[in-house]
Design a protein around this motif. Structure first.
Motif, PDB file in Angstrom:
ATOM      1  N   LEU A  92       0.803  -1.342   0.053  1.00 40.68           N
ATOM      2  CA  LEU A  92       0.104   0.007  -0.033  1.00 40.68           C
ATOM      3  C   LEU A  92       0.553   1.001  -0.051  1.00 40.68           C
ATOM      4  O   LEU A  92       0.276   2.281  -0.982  1.00 40.68           O
ATOM      5  CB  LEU A  92      -0.909   0.255   1.611  1.00 40.68           C
ATOM      6  N   GLY A  93       1.891   0.936   0.477  1.00 44.58           N
ATOM      7  CA  GLY A  93       2.642   2.423   1.097  1.00 44.58           C
ATOM      8  C   GLY A  93       3.669   3.059  -0.965  1.00 44.58           C
ATOM      9  O   GLY A  93       3.691   4.086  -1.239  1.00 44.58           O
ATOM     10  N   TYR A  94       3.381   2.203  -1.677  1.00 49.08           N
ATOM     11  CA  TYR A  94       3.650   2.579  -3.141  1.00 49.08           C
ATOM     12  C   TYR A  94       2.940   3.200  -3.640  1.00 49.08           C
ATOM     13  O   TYR A  94       3.184   3.914  -4.684  1.00 49.08           O
ATOM     14  CB  TYR A  94       3.805   1.528  -4.255  1.00 49.08           C
ATOM     15  N   ALA A  95       1.499   3.472  -2.925  1.00 48.68           N
ATOM     16  CA  ALA A  95       0.638   4.580  -2.922  1.00 48.68           C
ATOM     17  C   ALA A  95       1.553   5.739  -3.205  1.00 48.68           C
ATOM     18  O   ALA A  95       0.986   7.059  -3.814  1.00 48.68           O
ATOM     19  CB  ALA A  95      -1.449   4.154  -2.647  1.00 48.68           C
ATOM     20  N   GLY A  96       2.392   6.027  -2.537  1.00 48.58           N
ATOM     21  CA  GLY A  96       2.491   7.565  -1.939  1.00 48.58           C
ATOM     22  C   GLY A  96       4.220   7.527  -3.579  1.00 48.58           C
ATOM     23  O   GLY A  96       4.167   9.183  -3.445  1.00 48.58           O
ATOM     24  N   PHE A  97       3.966   7.139  -4.316  1.00 52.80           N
ATOM     25  CA  PHE A  97       5.281   7.597  -5.398  1.00 52.80           C
ATOM     26  C   PHE A  97       3.681   9.148  -6.053  1.00 52.80           C
ATOM     27  O   PHE A  97       3.913   9.352  -7.227  1.00 52.80           O
ATOM     28  CB  PHE A  97       5.238   6.521  -6.510  1.00 52.80           C
ATOM     29  N   LEU A  98       2.194   8.319  -6.027  1.00 51.24           N
ATOM     30  CA  LEU A  98       1.481   9.468  -6.884  1.00 51.24           C
ATOM     31  C   LEU A  98       1.580  10.456  -5.188  1.00 51.24           C
ATOM     32  O   LEU A  98       1.614  11.645  -6.381  1.00 51.24           O
ATOM     33  CB  LEU A  98      -0.071   8.887  -7.211  1.00 51.24           C
ATOM     34  N   THR A  99       0.824  10.265  -4.409  1.00 52.60           N
ATOM     35  CA  THR A  99       0.610  11.159  -3.560  1.00 52.60           C
ATOM     36  C   THR A  99       1.322  11.949  -3.276  1.00 52.60           C
ATOM     37  O   THR A  99       1.624  13.292  -3.063  1.00 52.60           O
ATOM     38  CB  THR A  99      -0.469  11.075  -2.532  1.00 52.60           C
ATOM     39  N   VAL A 100       2.609  11.291  -2.643  1.00 49.95           N
ATOM     40  CA  VAL A 100       4.114  12.289  -2.387  1.00 49.95           C
ATOM     41  C   VAL A 100       4.419  13.298  -2.883  1.00 49.95           C
ATOM     42  O   VAL A 100       4.708  14.538  -3.714  1.00 49.95           O
ATOM     43  CB  VAL A 100       5.092  11.574  -1.570  1.00 49.95           C
ATOM     44  N   TRP A 101       4.556  12.933  -4.579  1.00 54.99           N
ATOM     45  CA  TRP A 101       5.132  13.477  -5.803  1.00 54.99           C
ATOM     46  C   TRP A 101       3.860  14.376  -6.203  1.00 54.99           C
ATOM     47  O   TRP A 101       5.092  15.442  -6.734  1.00 54.99           O
ATOM     48  CB  TRP A 101       5.838  12.766  -6.510  1.00 54.99           C
ATOM     49  N   THR A 102       2.905  13.990  -6.295  1.00 52.12           N
ATOM     50  CA  THR A 102       2.077  15.344  -6.630  1.00 52.12           C
ATOM     51  C   THR A 102       2.097  16.769  -5.809  1.00 52.12           C
ATOM     52  O   THR A 102       1.657  17.417  -6.247  1.00 52.12           O
ATOM     53  CB  THR A 102       0.849  14.708  -6.551  1.00 52.12           C
ATOM     54  N   LEU A 103       2.556  16.323  -4.589  1.00 54.69           N
ATOM     55  CA  LEU A 103       2.840  17.845  -3.254  1.00 54.69           C
ATOM     56  C   LEU A 103       3.570  18.954  -4.018  1.00 54.69           C
ATOM     57  O   LEU A 103       3.097  19.853  -4.227  1.00 54.69           O
ATOM     58  CB  LEU A 103       3.566  17.107  -2.376  1.00 54.69           C
TER      59      LEU A 103
END
Length: 450
Positions: free
Chosen positions: A207-218
């Motif tokens: 589930l942590g790999y969703a961060g590749f979208l949520t974090v880098w969209t910031l």
């Protein structure tokens, strides 16, 4: 935004600083300055953090930060990758708005046009990597083959994440007010917090790999805010300060470790997958960049500074992709001459690292001169012109294929050019070929005659 005419195509050679300043007068120079300075920090940072121990028949690659934990705090200054996404989203917004002023593009056609430019230098780079693996394997250097197969593609994670963020940029064009910016930041930061809460409390690790979208969209959100001049510098400064306080609290009282890059022996990496701490760091850097815009934009406006910025940005992907092979060559030659990087605690280590880092930055200049023309030279068929608009079904399919390419590239970077990594490489290549076939080209009969 006016496109920079490639320097290599001008008949009189390199322009003077004032000539170049006149040719590129309407570009956002601050964004280009951020991009190249951040890239140089990344190049230097990779050199500073590298330890190499040729132990017998194997080569052990380590990290200075793992050997000397006290240095991990420096990653809060050296981890500047969020600024790439910030600059990329700002530049993409300028490009989108310049087209929308006359004929609004459709998301898929626009996205594939950006992917054409990004993937072109990767073709040359991977071709060189595969050729190197064949040569090393044929000469019996099995240890070197394993290192090259894994490390040579690690930096491609950035390209995969960047393609995912670019897919969001057309939708971020709806952001028009400070309130919109606040909602977008809260949504991305809050989603990352929720993902971390679930995975760190026993939930599925994938589930942590969703961060590749949520974090880098910031940083992309803040890049759009900068391009549209939505967020005032004073407000951005407050946002950066508040995010920094939250980050400090997450380290002191939360589960997050100090280092913002992956270090051997970490129980929780902040980079892979991207964590809530990295999300906050992205806000600090990018909001801080907006806060400092008025101060630093004047530096970018100086003709001689701008001259170097333009030349560096023309080969940005070349610099990013090729600096590790050049560094590997420097380290190997240094070890052969008796200057090794095996022991981070030795008296000679900082001298060797400083010398080799300076040498790396110097040598990348002729490397850029030699290889950056490949980055700017269109490939037959792949770089054929793309129309601005297409139908909804075709457009949605194009966006989907570029997202597939991005995910596949992320998996190649994670696995290396071995095992499953080769399967993901084929998926990425298939997605690229499919997107090229699907992208709507410009009808030659419809082009204006000169």
């Amino acid at each position: 935004m006016r496109t920079i005419t490639p320097v290599s195509t001008r008949p009189r050679g390199l322009p003077t600083p004032r000539e170049l300043a006149a040719l590129t007068g309407d570009r956002d120079r601050y964004i280009d300055l951020i991009r190249i300075v951040s890239l140089l920090v990344v190049v230097a940072g990779h050199s500073i953090m590298l330890t190499v121990d040729p132990a017998g028949d194997s080569i052990l690659v380590g990290n200075t930060l793992g050997e000397i934990p006290a240095l991990q705090a420096a990653t809060w200054l050296l981890q500047v990758l969020p600024l790439f996404f910030f600059a990329g989203a700002a530049a993409s917004t300028h490009a989108w708005r310049s087209r929308a002023a006359t004929d609004a593009p459709s998301a898929g056609q626009w996205l594939f046009g950006r992917a054409q430019r990004l993937l072109r230098p990767v073709v040359w780079y991977l071709s060189a990597v595969v050729a190197t693996l064949v040569i090393l394997g044929g000469t019996g250097h099995d240890a070197a083959v394993d290192v090259v197969a894994r490390l040579s593609v690690q930096l491609l994670w950035f390209l995969g994440a960047y393609l995912l963020v670019l897919a969001v940029v057309p939708f971020l064009q709806r952001v028009r007010t400070t309130g919109h910016i606040a909602i977008a930041l809260a949504a991305c930061w809050g989603s990352t917090a929720l993902v971390d809460a679930v995975r760190l409390s026993g939930g599925p690790s994938w589930l942590g790999y969703a961060g590749f979208l949520t974090v880098w969209t910031l940083p992309a959100v803040l890049g759009v805010a900068h391009a549209k001049r939505i967020l005032r510098p004073a407000i951005a400064g407050v946002v950066a300060a508040c995010a920094l306080v939250v980050d400090i609290c997450l380290v002191v009282w939360g589960p997050y470790e100090m280092s913002l890059v992956t270090v051997p022996g970490q129980q929780l990496s902040n980079m892979n997958p991207p964590s809530l701490l990295l999300a906050g760091h992205a806000i600090v850097l990018c909001a801080g960049a907006i806060a400092l815009w008025g101060v630093l934009a004047g530096i970018a406006d100086r003709p001689r500074v701008w001259w170097w910025v333009v030349l560096g940005n023309r080969g940005a992907m070349t610099l990013y992709l090729w600096h590790l092979p050049v560094l590997a060559a420097i380290v190997a030659l240094g070890a052969a001459a008796g200057f090794d990087r095996a022991d981070a605690h030795s008296m000679s280590f900082p001298i060797v690292v400083a010398t080799q880092t300076a040498l790396l930055l110097i040598l990348m200049v002729p490397v850029l001169v030699l290889l950056s023309p490949l980055e700017n030279r269109p490939l037959p068929w792949w770089d054929d012109p793309v129309a601005r608009r297409a139908g909804r079904a075709r457009d949605a399919a194009l966006v989907s294929l570029v997202v597939v390419i991005g995910i596949a590239v992320l998996m190649v970077a994670r696995s290396g050019l071995v095992g499953d990594g080769l399967v993901y490489l084929l998926i990425a290549a298939g997605g690229a070929l499919g997107a090229r076939c699907l992208a709507l080209g410009i009808d030659p009969e419809a082009r204006p005659r000169t």
